[in-house]
Design an enzyme around this catalytic site. Sequence first.
Site, PDB file in Angstrom:
ATOM      1  N   ASP A 157       0.833  -1.204   0.000  1.00 44.41           N
ATOM      2  CA  ASP A 157       0.000   0.000   0.000  1.00 44.41           C
ATOM      3  C   ASP A 157       0.870   1.257   0.000  1.00 44.41           C
ATOM      4  OD1 ASP A 157      -1.838   1.989   0.453  1.00 44.41           O
ATOM      5  OD2 ASP A 157      -2.672   1.133   2.275  1.00 44.41           O
ATOM      6  N   ASP A 193      -0.541   6.566  -7.359  1.00 42.02           N
ATOM      7  CA  ASP A 193      -0.809   5.418  -6.502  1.00 42.02           C
ATOM      8  C   ASP A 193      -0.734   4.121  -7.295  1.00 42.02           C
ATOM      9  OD1 ASP A 193      -1.664   3.677  -4.574  1.00 42.02           O
ATOM     10  OD2 ASP A 193      -3.380   4.856  -3.957  1.00 42.02           O
TER      11      ASP A 193
END
Length: 440
Positions: free
Chosen positions: A100, A319
């Site tokens: 993440d 991301d």
Amino acid sequence: MDFTFYVLMIIFSPFLVQPLAAATDMNGFTIDLIHRDSRFSPFYNPAAHHDIVFHDRRPIASRNTSRRPYPESTVKPSEAEFLMKISIGSPPVESYAIADTGSDVVWVQCVPCDNCEKNDYSSHLFNPLKSYTYKELSCRSRPCQGLPKNLRLCDSVNSTIKPKRCDYAYGYVDLSYTIGILSSDTFTFASAESHGRSISLRFPKSTFGCVHTTNGSFDSHAAGLVGLGHGPLSLITQLGDQIHHKFSYCLLPVTSNTTSKLRFGEQAVLTGKGLVSTPMFFEPEDPSYYLKLEAVSIGKKKIVNGHLTLAGKGNIVCDSGTPLIFLKTDFYNQVEAAVRDAIRLKAIKNPDPESNFELCYDTRSFDRYPEIKIVFHFTGASVTLKTVNTFLGDENITCLAMAATEGDAFFGNLAQINFRVEYDLASKRVSFVPADCSKY
């Protein structure tokens, strides 16, 4: 993270173990990245493969850092698409953990675990009592002090213990959360690659959360999460000088016949034709990597982003975990309208009410996939996307891989396929170079 992510996995084989100190002598190291839905994944399901692009694309919740009760990951953990094989403890215990880039705490499910019996990882729980290098950290420890105060439970639990252990709670945007004990132990990465040979790297006294309670929608395949953001407890920050504060990846489509790569240290440095770089921006108590998106071009039409920020601020998160491109609603509407004009075919209603796709077409009406030049203009860096970056589909339906949001904007991993992407935290820059990632 909020969606299905790519999978980070280190495949074990005979190796030479090197301690933490030896890592500083290497020219960095590389590990495999395996999409969870690819044929290389242990969770590959051939029967469901044709549905991949339409499942697990739910909207990200709005984030308002001024009103959040505690720091949040930028994505829902239940829909992660990246799993990282990491071993913790002595002797090492393997765990499949979500990778993440939008959070900074590394955590794994520990014994006892209050809701693990029905999950795929129940046989891979970490038992701290069986590791001779495991240590609980106290509330006075530097790592515990690195947690935001409203994450630490030091004032509400273990009041009779002196010094109290660092219990903490960590929340995510879909209201999932974990409660654990901040701890330290040895991290091991097996079958990393350095100088063309397979090695295993050990990082003693690494900080992680030993989690006993989770609530919400964490992925049933994952036994934890590896924070790759820039926060004080992330894996990237902990490796720090040993990787020269640099990492990069090169992501492949799910149908590829090889694996993607994640590189650390000098091996992460990008070169090559078409290399562009843009500043990254950090927000207080937010481990995400923000860029500044100035405009988007669709063919010859350039649409200026009306959500430009002040100097020193970003407006879109880069991301690797969020699949789609998310743009603020009014800006997205302008981009979508330009795409409609460029394609000039009749759109159809998205058949999946749970997905984010807003502009779809009947693929059977295509003689070929639409070839539209779409360019994202970041400060100092224009990134030209191809069809693989902007459309998702199968033999029946094709959708624009972008969606509207009232929360943060995202430049997701589909937009980054077949790009080498480098994060240089020391210089605060993100770089892109187009590449055939099957060759890296």
